[in-house]
Design an enzyme around this catalytic site. Structure first.
Site, short mmCIF file in Angstrom:
data_model
loop_
_atom_site.label_atom_id
_atom_site.label_comp_id
_atom_site.label_asym_id
_atom_site.label_seq_id
_atom_site.Cartn_x
_atom_site.Cartn_y
_atom_site.Cartn_z
N SER A 191 -10.56 0.06 6.91
CA SER A 191 -9.88 0.12 5.60
C SER A 191 -9.20 -1.15 5.14
CB SER A 191 -8.84 1.25 5.61
OG SER A 191 -9.47 2.49 5.51
N SER B 295 -10.07 2.18 2.66
CA SER B 295 -9.11 2.83 1.82
C SER B 295 -8.13 1.89 1.11
CB SER B 295 -8.29 3.82 2.65
OG SER B 295 -7.48 3.15 3.58
N LYS C 210 0.85 -1.20 0.00
CA LYS C 210 0.00 0.00 0.00
C LYS C 210 0.89 1.25 0.00
CE LYS C 210 -4.02 1.94 2.48
NZ LYS C 210 -4.91 1.83 3.64
#
Lengths: 493, 95
Positions: free
Chosen positions: A183, A159, A79
């Site tokens: 998330s 997210s 990420k």
């Protein structure tokens, strides 16, 4: 030869050990898959092929010499929130333009120590603020899943939308992700993948771009429960550089897989049956209860009376912490600078141009609730409510409950550019209604795929555990996975 | 509680975000939607409840008071938009 990208970490690891193929071959298969799919999926914001092949080559040498680590030669996606030395790290924000840190986050350093290979950086909502991956400066991610007979583009959740989409579409063996209000678990739920947010303090936050420091935790998104266990063992550590990292040895989570759930007490909180929840969510929840009961667990009804206040309290605590954490983006030390007539003008113009709408909104809310005269009414009250939310869980655990079963999300994946969501920020916030309580209480939570809705879209179930009892979540999560089966999207890209 | 245009602009000033009148109008509506949503917290009885300070009960870790890092000026300024001789360059602050 079978498609190498279809293998789980456990399968690939076994084949690498046997010499069926090399890490370089495996890594090349992923790089080819990314090249073919990424224009459609937009999961990666930066692919690092040279670094990947270099790392794979080292991994092959270590495997050949019998010195393989637990993730030796396994290609992962990272990420964009994790600092990776010399590589694009921007939290998918314009304000961090060109930022390439001179250091490595503890979580990613742990993965490289264990032999993993980095494929590149994954798309996400800007500064992890969002539940659809649409707030990314690099554009929305397309969910690899589509409804039956439809070609409408759906969000992968957020997210960690890039992480979830990449794992679901076989564009990495597994991915790192982070979870501040849901998330990891919400995108896992929307893409048919497994995601675990460990207990607060289990993974070091050092080198992870901060959003809300008292809630942020790193964790993996993986193909199945076993792979999630393998990943978490490597990601977790006790770290001197993070004073909130807790001094408890990291167990071998994989050993919990396959252990019986006989006699485990699973709590079912009635407060999670919310108004307007899709009937199919309720059905999948009932199925989960049956599967665990059939496997020998005892099902008990529990009460978590402050559940409904978790989301509003979160929307005070998280923006407050964010407004403080994001004060550092001032156009001086890194990233974007927009010139101004004096230094304050430069700050204001830089932050107006560099932060997207959702991020600005949250900074504004956070600044407001912390400002003179409002602190007690908002922030202090929210922190007291947080104590009550945590106490609800503690009482349930004191009464003998070992884990709590809930839905992971209130709906399946929705459309990119959904008008309802765009017109009212609170509608989007509701996506985290089942996951945010867990962050507020610092507990571990896992999202496991449990079925498909009538449109053929995946739905997930969430298991919530006691502090540092991730093992029970892997144990019970595996039972659900065995009963539900696994789910892969039909390839359209 | 709700915010008006003046408050929105004051908060934007505190947050160091340039906000046009148009943005301020939009932001006013959005912030009020969020403040309306969090308003429900006022119905919770929090009397005698301690505000949370640490989600995992633990003693604050302290490190030894010794120099353990440093000599990284080049690294620290490496990502800055403007520098000279390991200093950050900013517009003139004092006349």
């Amino acid at each position: 030869m079978t498609d190498l990208t279809s293998l789980t970490i456990a399968q690939a690891r076994a084949e690498l050990d046997k010499g069926s193929f090399t890490s370089v071959e495996l890594t090349k298969a992923y790089l080819d898959a990314i090249e073919a799919a990424n224009p459609a999926i937009n999961a990666y914001v930066k692919v690092t092929p040279e670094k990947a092949l270099e790392m794979a080559d080292v991994a092959d040498t270590r495997i050949a010499s019998g010195a393989a680590g637990p993730l030796e030669g396994i290609p992962l996606g990272i990420k964009d929130l994790f600092a990776t030395e010399g590589v694009h790290t921007q939290a998918c924000s314009h304000i961090l333009d060109g930022f390439e840190p001179r250091y490595e986050s503890t979580v990613t350093a742990n993965l490289w120590r264990d032999g993993a290979v980095m494929l590149g950086k994954l798309n996400m909502d800007e500064f992890a603020m969002g539940s659809s991956n649409e707030t990314s400066y690099y554009g929305a991610v397309r969910n690899p899943w589509r409804a039956k007979g439809s070609n409408m583009d759906l969000v992968p959740g957020g997210s960690s939308g890039g992480s979830a989409a990449a794992v679901s579409a076989n564009l990495c063996a597994a991915a790192t992700a982070t979870d501040t209000g849901g998330s990891i678990r919400q995108p896992a739920g929307l893409t048919g993948t497994v995601g675990i947010k460990p207990t607060y303090g289990r993974c070091s936050r050092w080198g992870t771009v901060a959003f809300a420091s008292s809630l942020d935790q790193a964790g993996p998104i993986a193909r199945d429960v076993r792979d999630a266990a393998i990943m978490l063992r490597s990601m977790a550590s006790v770290d001197e550089k993070d004073t909130t990292s807790v001094d408890i040895a990291v167990p071998d989570y994989e050993a919990a897989i396959g252990q019986s759930v006989k006699g485990l007490k699973i709590g079912i909180p009635k407060e999670y049956r919310v108004d307007g929840m899709a009937e199919e969510i309720d059905e999948v929840w009932s199925k989960g209860i049956e599967w665990l009961r059939d496997a020998g667990a005892e099902i008990v009804d529990i009460e978590l009376p402050h559940t409904k206040y978790a989301l509003p309290a979160y929307y005070i605590v998280a923006p407050a912490e964010a407004s403080s954490n994001l004060a550092r983006y001032d156009g001086v030390r890194y990233g974007l600078r927009v010139p101004g007539k004096d230094i304050v003008d430069m700050y204001e113009k830089t932050r107006a141009a560099g932060f997207g709408r959702e991020v600005q909104r949250r900074i504004m809310i956070g600044t407001y609730v912390l400002s003179a005269g409002y602190y007690d009414a908002y922030y202090l009250r929210a922190q007291k409510v947080r104590t009550l939310i945590k106490r609800d869980f503690e009482l349930a655990f004191e009464n003998g409950v070992d884990a709590i079963l809930t839905p992971a999300t209130p709906s399946a994946a929705f459309g990119i550019g959904d008008q309802d969501m765009a017109s009212d920020p609170v509608k989007m916030y509701m996506q985290d209604i089942f996951t945010v309580t867990v962050n507020m209480a610092g507990l571990p939570g896992i999202s496991v795929p449990a079925g498909l809705d009538h449109k053929g879209l995946p739905l997930g179930l969430q298991l919530i555990g006691k502090p540092f009892d991730e093992e029970t979540l892997f144990r019970a999560g595996y039972v659900i996975e065995q009963a539900a089966g696994s789910f892969k999207p039909n390839r359209w890209w | 509680m709700s915010v008006d245009q003046t408050t929105v602009k004051r908060v934007a000033k505190l947050a160091r975000i340039a906000l046009s009148d148009e943005d301020a109008a939009r932001m006013e509506g959005e912030l009020n939607a969020i403040l309306g949503f969090v308003e429900q917290l006022s119905e919770v009885d929090v009397s005698g409840v301690e505000p949370m300070t640490s989600v995992m009960p633990m003693e604050m870790k302290k490190r030894h008071d010794v120099v353990s890092d440093g000599g990284k000026a080049d690294d620290i300024v490496a990502n800055a938009p403007e520098t000279t001789d390991n200093y950050f360059l900013v517009p003139k602050v004092v006349e």
